[in-house]
Design an enzyme around this catalytic site. Structure first.
Site, PDB file in Angstrom:
ATOM      1  CE  LYS A 225      -6.496  -4.284   5.336  1.00  0.00           C
ATOM      2  NZ  LYS A 225      -6.242  -4.796   6.711  1.00  0.00           N
TER       3      LYS A 225
ATOM      4  CE1 TYR B 152      -0.921  -5.377   4.713  1.00  0.00           C
ATOM      5  CE2 TYR B 152      -2.016  -6.885   3.204  1.00  0.00           C
ATOM      6  CZ  TYR B 152      -2.066  -5.835   4.107  1.00  0.00           C
ATOM      7  OH  TYR B 152      -3.278  -5.241   4.401  1.00  0.00           O
TER       8      TYR B 152
ATOM      9  CG  ASN C 101      -8.256  -4.373   9.755  1.00  0.00           C
ATOM     10  OD1 ASN C 101      -8.206  -4.563   8.547  1.00  0.00           O
ATOM     11  ND2 ASN C 101      -7.170  -4.300  10.510  1.00  0.00           N
TER      12      ASN C 101
ATOM     13  CG  HIS D  18      -3.277  -0.794   3.898  1.00  0.00           C
ATOM     14  ND1 HIS D  18      -2.348  -1.360   4.737  1.00  0.00           N
ATOM     15  CD2 HIS D  18      -2.584   0.092   3.122  1.00  0.00           C
ATOM     16  CE1 HIS D  18      -1.143  -0.861   4.470  1.00  0.00           C
ATOM     17  NE2 HIS D  18      -1.262   0.032   3.491  1.00  0.00           N
TER      18      HIS D  18
ATOM     19  CD  GLU E 294       1.925   0.871   2.272  1.00  0.00           C
ATOM     20  OE1 GLU E 294       0.933   1.607   2.426  1.00  0.00           O
ATOM     21  OE2 GLU E 294       2.330   0.091   3.155  1.00  0.00           O
TER      22      GLU E 294
HETATM   23  P1  IDP Z   1      -2.320  -2.054  10.032  1.00  0.00           P
HETATM   24  O1  IDP Z   1      -3.206  -2.540   8.898  1.00  0.00           O
HETATM   25  O2  IDP Z   1      -3.106  -1.364  11.098  1.00  0.00           O
HETATM   26  O3  IDP Z   1      -1.137  -1.245   9.549  1.00  0.00           O
HETATM   27  P2  IDP Z   1      -0.465  -4.289  10.382  1.00  0.00           P
HETATM   28  O4  IDP Z   1       0.204  -4.660  11.668  1.00  0.00           O
HETATM   29  O5  IDP Z   1       0.374  -3.644   9.323  1.00  0.00           O
HETATM   30  O6  IDP Z   1      -1.724  -3.366  10.754  1.00  0.00           O
HETATM   31  O7  IDP Z   1      -1.126  -5.623   9.817  1.00  0.00           O
HETATM   32  C1  IDP Z   1      -1.659  -5.679   8.510  1.00  0.00           C
HETATM   33  C2  IDP Z   1      -3.000  -6.371   8.561  1.00  0.00           C
HETATM   34  O8  IDP Z   1      -2.825  -7.742   8.937  1.00  0.00           O
HETATM   35  C3  IDP Z   1      -3.981  -5.825   9.595  1.00  0.00           C
HETATM   36  O9  IDP Z   1      -4.708  -4.695   9.142  1.00  0.00           O
HETATM   37  C4  IDP Z   1      -4.890  -7.024   9.828  1.00  0.00           C
HETATM   38  O10 IDP Z   1      -5.838  -7.175   8.765  1.00  0.00           O
HETATM   39  C5  IDP Z   1      -3.897  -8.177   9.751  1.00  0.00           C
HETATM   40  N1  IDP Z   1      -3.318  -8.553  11.060  1.00  0.00           N
HETATM   41  C6  IDP Z   1      -2.326  -7.916  11.740  1.00  0.00           C
HETATM   42  N2  IDP Z   1      -2.002  -8.566  12.870  1.00  0.00           N
HETATM   43  C7  IDP Z   1      -2.804  -9.644  12.918  1.00  0.00           C
HETATM   44  C8  IDP Z   1      -2.945 -10.738  13.865  1.00  0.00           C
HETATM   45  O11 IDP Z   1      -2.246 -10.814  14.897  1.00  0.00           O
HETATM   46  N3  IDP Z   1      -3.909 -11.660  13.590  1.00  0.00           N
HETATM   47  C9  IDP Z   1      -4.673 -11.600  12.475  1.00  0.00           C
HETATM   48  N4  IDP Z   1      -4.567 -10.615  11.555  1.00  0.00           N
HETATM   49  C10 IDP Z   1      -3.647  -9.648  11.775  1.00  0.00           C
HETATM   50 MG    MG Z   2       0.607  -1.760   8.520  1.00  0.00          MG
END
Ligand code: IDP
Ligand code: MG
Length: 159
Positions: free
Chosen positions: A10, A50, A123, A126, A137
């Site tokens: 990212k 997304y 984080n 992805h 994807e």
């Molecule tokens: P993942 O990336 O581990 O699959 P997802 O639930 O698909 O997690 O969420 C996509 C991205 O959205 C996460 O990697 C993170 O950057 C962001 N994200 C997810 N949930 C939250 C939240 O509750 N607060 C802020 N950012 C979030």
């Molecule tokens: Mg996800």
């Protein structure tokens, strides 16, 4: 079972110079990079990638984040690659991600901090969540002619 999964470094990971570190973790594990490119996506593309999150409270922050700079997109191939790659990434919430994982070694922020700031959790990485997402994807991010089949040296120890 041999699978392919989509991985993105990212914008935070690219800006922090962590691309090589992330790729090394997959290569060291014996997983194979079969496609790779740098892309700066726009908001329309973010909504496709997304799609499952567009109606969620954190989507605005997530979209701002993912379009804020270039990402490295790659397809990683290997035995049960989807689960293996997710394990290397660690938990979505950086605070919860275990040391030894990519997120746990390079980030630490909590959901509550990110939400208070109206930001996505930055984080680093992805990775597709399951088989259905991986198929969607991979074809969203790459055309068939961007994928490459080749033999890795040492592959006889992996497959
Ligand atoms: P993942 O990336 O581990 O699959 P997802 O639930 O698909 O997690 O969420 C996509 C991205 O959205 C996460 O990697 C993170 O950057 C962001 N994200 C997810 N949930 C939250 C939240 O509750 N607060 C802020 N950012 C979030
Ligand atoms: Mg996800």
């Amino acid at each position: 079972m041999i699978e392919q999964t989509l991985v993105l470094v990212k914008p935070d990971g690219v800006a922090r110079g962590l691309v090589g570190e992330v790729i090394s973790r997959f290569e060291n594990r014996g997983l194979k990079i079969v496609a790779l490119k740098m892309v700066k996506i726009d908001t329309d593309f973010s909504k496709k990638h997304y799609a499952a999150h567009v109606d969620k409270d954190f989507y605005a922050g997530l979209e701002n984040f993912i379009v804020s700079g270039p990402v490295i997109a790659m397809i990683v191939e290997g035995v049960d690659a989807i689960e293996n790659v997710r394990k290397l990434c660690g938990a979505t919430e950086s605070k919860s991600a275990l040391p030894g994982t990519i997120r746990g070694d390079y980030s630490h922020v909590s959901y509550s901090h990110a939400d208070e700031k109206g930001m996505a959790i930055k984080n680093i990485i992805h990775a597709s969540g399951d088989k259905e997402d991986a198929e969607k994807e991979v074809s969203l991010w790459f055309s068939v002619d961007e994928l490459h089949g080749y033999s890795r040296s040492g592959e006889e120890h992996v497959f």
